[in-house]
Design a protein around this motif. Structure first.
Motif, PDB file in Angstrom:
ATOM      1  N   ARG A   8     -10.963 -20.233  14.053  1.00  0.00           N
ATOM      2  CA  ARG A   8     -11.241 -20.135  15.494  1.00  0.00           C
ATOM      3  C   ARG A   8     -11.581 -21.494  16.097  1.00  0.00           C
ATOM      4  N   LEU A   9     -12.227 -22.332  15.285  1.00  0.00           N
ATOM      5  CA  LEU A   9     -12.641 -23.651  15.792  1.00  0.00           C
ATOM      6  C   LEU A   9     -11.582 -24.723  15.527  1.00  0.00           C
ATOM      7  N   GLU A  23     -19.843 -24.220  19.335  1.00  0.00           N
ATOM      8  CA  GLU A  23     -19.276 -24.873  20.523  1.00  0.00           C
ATOM      9  C   GLU A  23     -20.378 -25.321  21.478  1.00  0.00           C
ATOM     10  N   LYS A  24     -21.429 -24.517  21.603  1.00  0.00           N
ATOM     11  CA  LYS A  24     -22.559 -24.900  22.471  1.00  0.00           C
ATOM     12  C   LYS A  24     -23.252 -26.144  21.921  1.00  0.00           C
ATOM     13  N   SER A  32     -24.206 -24.054  10.398  1.00  0.00           N
ATOM     14  CA  SER A  32     -24.587 -22.878  11.177  1.00  0.00           C
ATOM     15  C   SER A  32     -25.078 -21.768  10.255  1.00  0.00           C
ATOM     16  N   PRO A  75     -18.727 -19.204  16.029  1.00  0.00           N
ATOM     17  CA  PRO A  75     -17.935 -20.222  16.741  1.00  0.00           C
ATOM     18  C   PRO A  75     -18.543 -20.580  18.102  1.00  0.00           C
ATOM     19  N   GLU A  76     -19.057 -19.548  18.794  1.00  0.00           N
ATOM     20  CA  GLU A  76     -19.647 -19.761  20.129  1.00  0.00           C
ATOM     21  C   GLU A  76     -20.868 -20.692  20.054  1.00  0.00           C
ATOM     22  N   THR A 136     -16.377 -33.538  20.313  1.00  0.00           N
ATOM     23  CA  THR A 136     -15.295 -32.563  20.174  1.00  0.00           C
ATOM     24  C   THR A 136     -15.212 -32.170  18.702  1.00  0.00           C
ATOM     25  N   ILE A 137     -14.542 -31.079  18.435  1.00  0.00           N
ATOM     26  CA  ILE A 137     -14.447 -30.592  17.060  1.00  0.00           C
ATOM     27  C   ILE A 137     -13.715 -31.602  16.165  1.00  0.00           C
ATOM     28  N   LEU A 183     -21.916 -28.403  19.999  1.00  0.00           N
ATOM     29  CA  LEU A 183     -20.991 -29.536  20.185  1.00  0.00           C
ATOM     30  C   LEU A 183     -21.089 -30.068  21.616  1.00  0.00           C
ATOM     31  N   PHE A 184     -21.177 -29.146  22.579  1.00  0.00           N
ATOM     32  CA  PHE A 184     -21.296 -29.528  23.984  1.00  0.00           C
ATOM     33  C   PHE A 184     -22.570 -30.354  24.200  1.00  0.00           C
TER      34      PHE A 184
END
Ligand code: UT7
Length: 334
Positions: free
Chosen positions: A270-271, A238-239, A315, A234-235, A247-248, A241-242
């Motif tokens: 989690r996401l 998120e990186k 991923s 998930p981490e 956004t998700i 996506l940033f």
């Protein structure tokens, strides 16, 4: 000469058929396990195991299909990157594949990053396109882990299957569809998942020594890898996506490395990704390592799920330990 920068598009996919099937009931005759345990703990019902086919056979089949689906010929391909941990030859198998499919002008090489291999190879290919050097690159994810599984170890032999999938990445004047990515390694956790060389020291005369041996079997600390995946995937998404400035909610599909259905569901939860956006074919194929993402992608495309312009988060994670995420929009431009 100044090189023109180009955008990356991912325009087609293909996969290989491995016909021999090993289901959970078959496995329960080999080791002390059950269909119920495997399904509940992993989500896997069956896996496909290569018999007479080599890794090169499977990878070539997947690559050829991806090339045809891109309306290209092998002679149009500039580069082949083969993500694999199970080459037919330790010197690499990509060049043999280049010869087998007749991609005469393509440079070809292997990339080893275990179950992160396809994501790492896709990102690597994209750099060669973005810097303007190459137009058409075939990225293959292929593995035959059945060769290296300890068939007496119930903690690992129920997990893995064989397969190959491929995509064609193409340069575009009209935009860049690799929206964001992130790649990571943590070698301090290397011992959690290995297929290690085991050598014995030998004297070769004149007081000189060498180490000779062979590769062992797959060993894994399943709980540690599970914990790592659920925390780190998930981490890393998120990186990515940033970096993509997304956004998700703007994501259409999640295609994770197919290792365990519980990992896939925990990451999606989690996401905050609803289950209908999650692509999974793990129950049919098991964990096919570098092949799992392109296999799931190709199947989703064949079933008409994914359409041109859809945003896909993918991923990979596994031995190394390595993990990474790539976010891309499917299909060609304009
Ligand atoms: O692609 C690379 C990435 N790899 C992964 O992502 C794998 C990540 N790990 C996993 O998916 C899970 O950890 C496994 C599926 C490997 C194992 O599931 P688990 O829920 O973590 O099980 P566990 O290792 O905690 O074992 C629970 C019990 C143990 O028995 P005891 O000690 O509680 O009596 C195991 O001996 O289940 C036993 N067990 C089995 N029982 C029946 C382990 N494998 C089996 C089996 N059949 N095949």
């Amino acid at each position: 000469m100044e090189q023109v920068k180009k955008g990356v598009t991912i325009i087609s996919s293909g996969s290989a058929k491995v016909t021999q099937v090993l289901d959970n009931h078959d496995l329960s005759k080999i080791v002390d396990t059950s269909d119920d345990w495997i399904k509940t703990r992993t989500g896997i019902r069956k896996r496909h195991i290569a018999d007479v086919h080599s890794l090169c056979d499977l990878a070539s089949q997947a690559a050829q299909k991806a090339i045809v689906n891109a309306s290209l010929t092998p002679a149009d391909i500039d580069m082949i990157i083969l993500a694999t941990s199970t080459p037919d030859d330790l010197f690499g198998s990509a060049s043999k594949i280049q010869g087998m499919i007749g991609a005469t002008k393509a440079v070809a090489f292997d990339l080893t990053a275990a179950c992160s291999g396809f994501v790492f190879a896709l990102i690597t290919a994209s750099q060669f396109i973005r810097n303007g050097v190459y137009e058409n690159i075939v990225v293959i994810g292929a593995d035959c882990l059945s060769r290296w599984v300890d068939w007496s170890d119930r903690t690992t032999c129920v997990l893995f299957g064989d397969g190959a999938g491929a995509v064609v990445c193409q340069a575009s004047e009209f935009g860049d569809r690799l929206l964001g990515f992130e790649m990571c390694s943590n070698g301090s956790l290397n011992s959690a998942l290995n297929l290690a060389y085991q050598g014995e020291i030998k004297n070769i005369g004149h007081h000189k020594q060498i180490t000779q041996g062979q590769f062992g079997k797959i060993t894994m600390n399943g709980r540690e890898v599970y914990r790592f995946a659920v925390n780190k995937v998930p981490e890393v998404i998120e990186k990515a996506l940033f970096r993509a400035d997304l956004t998700i909610e703007q994501i259409d599909w999640l295609i994770l490395h197919q290792a365990n259905q519980r990992i896939i569901e925990a990451v999606a939860e989690r996401l905050n990704i609803p289950s209908w956006k999650v692509i999974s074919n793990l129950s049919e194929y098991g964990n096919t390592s570098a092949a799992s993402i392109p296999l799931a992608l190709d199947e989703a495309l064949t079933h008409g799920k994914i359409r041109n312009g859809d945003r896909i988060v993918t991923s990979g994670f596994g031995a190394g330990l390595t993990w990474g995420a790539a976010i891309f929009q499917w299909g060609n431009l304009p």
